[in-house]
Design a protein around this motif. Sequence first.
Motif, PDB file in Angstrom:
ATOM      1  N   PHE A 128      -4.195   7.862   3.542  1.00 37.41           N
ATOM      2  CA  PHE A 128      -3.777   7.368   2.237  1.00 37.41           C
ATOM      3  C   PHE A 128      -2.429   6.677   2.338  1.00 37.41           C
ATOM      4  CE2 PHE A 128      -1.451   8.050  -1.756  1.00 37.41           C
ATOM      5  CZ  PHE A 128      -2.270   7.320  -2.608  1.00 37.41           C
ATOM      6  N   LEU A 129      -1.496   7.278   3.075  1.00 37.69           N
ATOM      7  CA  LEU A 129      -0.173   6.674   3.234  1.00 37.69           C
ATOM      8  C   LEU A 129      -0.260   5.339   3.970  1.00 37.69           C
ATOM      9  CD1 LEU A 129       1.984   9.798   4.115  1.00 37.69           C
ATOM     10  CD2 LEU A 129       1.976   8.515   1.988  1.00 37.69           C
ATOM     11  N   LEU A 150      -2.843   3.335   3.997  1.00 34.24           N
ATOM     12  CA  LEU A 150      -3.446   2.403   3.052  1.00 34.24           C
ATOM     13  C   LEU A 150      -2.428   1.942   2.016  1.00 34.24           C
ATOM     14  CD1 LEU A 150      -6.025   1.020   2.075  1.00 34.24           C
ATOM     15  CD2 LEU A 150      -6.474   3.033   0.684  1.00 34.24           C
ATOM     16  N   LEU A 151      -1.614   2.860   1.571  1.00 41.60           N
ATOM     17  CA  LEU A 151      -0.579   2.532   0.591  1.00 41.60           C
ATOM     18  C   LEU A 151       0.413   1.523   1.163  1.00 41.60           C
ATOM     19  CD1 LEU A 151       0.381   3.275  -2.254  1.00 41.60           C
ATOM     20  CD2 LEU A 151       1.831   4.999  -1.220  1.00 41.60           C
ATOM     21  N   LYS A 152       0.794   1.700   2.422  1.00 41.74           N
ATOM     22  CA  LYS A 152       1.695   0.745   3.069  1.00 41.74           C
ATOM     23  C   LYS A 152       1.075  -0.638   3.131  1.00 41.74           C
ATOM     24  CE  LYS A 152       4.216   4.022   5.965  1.00 41.74           C
ATOM     25  NZ  LYS A 152       4.486   4.458   7.353  1.00 41.74           N
ATOM     26  N   ASN A 181      -4.347  12.532   3.974  1.00 43.96           N
ATOM     27  CA  ASN A 181      -3.038  12.135   3.451  1.00 43.96           C
ATOM     28  C   ASN A 181      -2.426  11.038   4.294  1.00 43.96           C
ATOM     29  OD1 ASN A 181      -3.172  13.979   1.375  1.00 43.96           O
ATOM     30  ND2 ASN A 181      -1.963  15.530   2.438  1.00 43.96           N
ATOM     31  N   VAL A 208      -1.201  -1.876   1.117  1.00 42.04           N
ATOM     32  CA  VAL A 208      -1.246  -2.436  -0.236  1.00 42.04           C
ATOM     33  C   VAL A 208       0.120  -2.983  -0.635  1.00 42.04           C
ATOM     34  CG1 VAL A 208      -1.532  -1.812  -2.665  1.00 42.04           C
ATOM     35  CG2 VAL A 208      -3.175  -1.016  -0.983  1.00 42.04           C
ATOM     36  N   VAL A 209       1.171  -2.245  -0.327  1.00 43.91           N
ATOM     37  CA  VAL A 209       2.522  -2.699  -0.666  1.00 43.91           C
ATOM     38  C   VAL A 209       2.839  -3.990   0.074  1.00 43.91           C
ATOM     39  CG1 VAL A 209       4.969  -2.116  -0.421  1.00 43.91           C
ATOM     40  CG2 VAL A 209       3.383  -0.417  -1.279  1.00 43.91           C
TER      41      VAL A 209
END
Length: 113
Positions: free
Chosen positions: A69-70, A72-74, A66, A76-77
């Motif tokens: 994932f967070l 990676l999400l940051k 998790n 991407v944003v």
Amino acid sequence: MKEESKKQRQIEMQGKKKERRKERKQGKKERIQEERKKEGKKEGRKEGRKEGRKEGRKGRQNNTSNLMFLALLKIVVEAQKQQKLIYQLEKEREKYGSEASEANSKYMQALEE
């Protein structure tokens, strides 16, 4: 009179609801206890410990995944924000380039005259 009777009814209904909730909770507890008795206490404890350890490991793995994932999400944003900024800068470059070419052509015309 009517208002008092309405209040009494409401109080009675609330009491009945509370009693129903208690009965449901007790019923659930009894069912759980029966299931535990069927499984067997000694075996259940040992297996429970092993399963608990496994679940603890899985929980840690899920937690790290998790977090990854967070992160990676940051990323991407942030990449999307940068792409948007690049697009805006390219638009400005085209705009100023066309303005410069127009100004240059006007200057050349002025020189010819």
